[in-house]
Design an enzyme around this catalytic site. Structure first.
Site, PDB file in Angstrom:
ATOM      1  N   LYS A   1      -1.241   5.731  -2.885  1.00 39.79           N
ATOM      2  CA  LYS A   1      -1.348   6.767  -1.914  1.00 39.79           C
ATOM      3  C   LYS A   1      -2.191   7.844  -2.418  1.00 39.79           C
ATOM      4  O   LYS A   1      -2.451   8.053  -3.716  1.00 39.79           O
ATOM      5  CB  LYS A   1      -0.183   7.101  -1.367  1.00 39.79           C
ATOM      6  CG  LYS A   1       0.536   6.267  -0.409  1.00 39.79           C
ATOM      7  CD  LYS A   1       1.761   6.567   0.223  1.00 39.79           C
ATOM      8  CE  LYS A   1       2.157   5.501   1.282  1.00 39.79           C
ATOM      9  NZ  LYS A   1       3.247   5.903   2.144  1.00 39.79           N
TER      10      LYS A   1
ATOM     11  N   ARG B   1       7.880  -0.384  -2.278  1.00 38.98           N
ATOM     12  CA  ARG B   1       6.907  -1.018  -1.404  1.00 38.98           C
ATOM     13  C   ARG B   1       5.535  -0.659  -2.348  1.00 38.98           C
ATOM     14  O   ARG B   1       4.870   0.540  -2.092  1.00 38.98           O
ATOM     15  CB  ARG B   1       6.922  -0.242  -0.163  1.00 38.98           C
ATOM     16  CG  ARG B   1       5.754  -1.116   0.986  1.00 38.98           C
ATOM     17  CD  ARG B   1       6.106  -0.412   2.495  1.00 38.98           C
ATOM     18  NE  ARG B   1       5.160  -1.163   3.230  1.00 38.98           N
ATOM     19  CZ  ARG B   1       3.882  -0.747   3.476  1.00 38.98           C
ATOM     20  NH1 ARG B   1       3.408   0.044   2.964  1.00 38.98           N
ATOM     21  NH2 ARG B   1       3.133  -1.431   4.401  1.00 38.98           N
TER      22      ARG B   1
END
Length: 306
Positions: A243, A282
């Site tokens: 991210k 994840r």
């Protein structure tokens, strides 16, 4: 080395369709490992996801990628057909299902435990019928409140993610008094709606929504305070893989690290969150995070004689 696909035009295989191994018994949620943090592999069957959009343009290539994750040790494969990155365009449930259902069916037949990453009730229901076991809804019921009834009826585990707004508005909704307390309060409010619909507490998995309607510093603050999420009494799923806030951290000469350059930092966060008791992470790169959770589990293991 196992081959995931037969070469087109050779022998009896005259198409590039993957040749799957013999179907295995369906994987069950209750059979997941319990001695360590789980690894959920990200499989985006989309043209526009921030990290791997367009890498799996066909069902065949997506199935092959999912199988690589599965055979690399992923505990869960999270299949999504609509990008949730900031600014992403919406996808109709019909198109989303066209993308994901063949992939889910093939992975389930291979023995993988699959979750469906969707905000659409009809897609979630179709995915469960195709063999998926978990619903991963990043909208937190904000798009289709009817999702709660499906979760209650199906008894499927449900990932409740914190997010404000939608993909086009969430970056402007980052005002918090205390980000950890506010996220817990807002998740609790949505959880009440799930309970009112008949969802059982043990079905709920909490995801703090790292990167969704949070600034870089707010993301770090949430990671420092995962214990407040765990105090809600549910399994906690952490998704930081590749991210943007990691790219900002790794900036060199004014240039943020590209998504594929963030896997080492992702694995570092995996190790730390695993040591703090996260139920699952994840991630895009399964191997490095699987190594990280094994290290965390070994360090936490009782010493002989204790």
């Amino acid at each position: 080395m196992d081959s995931l696909a037969a070469a087109p035009g050779t022998g009896p295989a005259t198409s590039p369709l993957p040749v799957l191994r013999k179907p295995r018994p369906a994987a069950k949620f209750e059979d997941l490992p319990t001695g360590r943090t789980l690894v959920m592999g990200v499989l985006n069957v989309t043209p526009d996801s921030f990290s791997d959009g367009g890498k799996h343009p066909t069902a065949d290539s997506a199935i092959a990628a999912g199988l690589r994750m599965f055979y690399a040790g992923a505990d869960i494969i999270d299949v999504g057909g609509e990008s949730t990155r900031p600014g992403a365009e919406e996808v109709s449930p019909e198109e989303e299902q066209r993308r994901v259902l063949p992939v889910i069916g093939a992975l389930v037949k291979a023995g993988a435990l699959v979750s469906i990453d969707t905000t659409h009730t009809s897609t979630a229901e179709a995915a469960l019928e195709a063999g998926a076991s978990i619903i991963n809804d990043v909208s937190g019921l904000s798009i289709e409140p009817g999702m709660a009834e499906l979760v209650a009826r199906s008894k499927a585990p449900y990932v409740l993610t914190h997010r404000r707004g939608d993909a086009k508005t969430m970056t402007s909704l980052t005002e918090y008094q205390d980000v950890a307390d506010d996220v817990v309060a807002e998740l609790s409010g949505v959880r009440d709606k799930l309970y009112a619909a008949g969802v059982l507490p043990e079905q709920v998995i909490i995801d703090p929504g790292i990167g969704f309607s949070k600034t870089d510093e707010q993301n770090w603050e949430l990671l420092r305070n995962l214990d407040r999420l765990e105090a809600m009494g549910h399994k906690v799923l952490v998704g930081v893989s590749r991210k943007r806030f990691l790219g900002t951290l790794l900036t060199v000469s004014g240039k943020a690290a590209l998504p594929e350059e963030r896997d080492a930092a992702t694995a570092a966060v995996t190790a730390i969150t695993a040591a703090r008791g996260a139920w699952a992470v994840r991630v895009h790169d399964v191997g490095s995070s699987l190594d990280a959770v094994k290290v965390a589990a070994r360090l936490a293991a009782p010493q002989p004689g204790n």
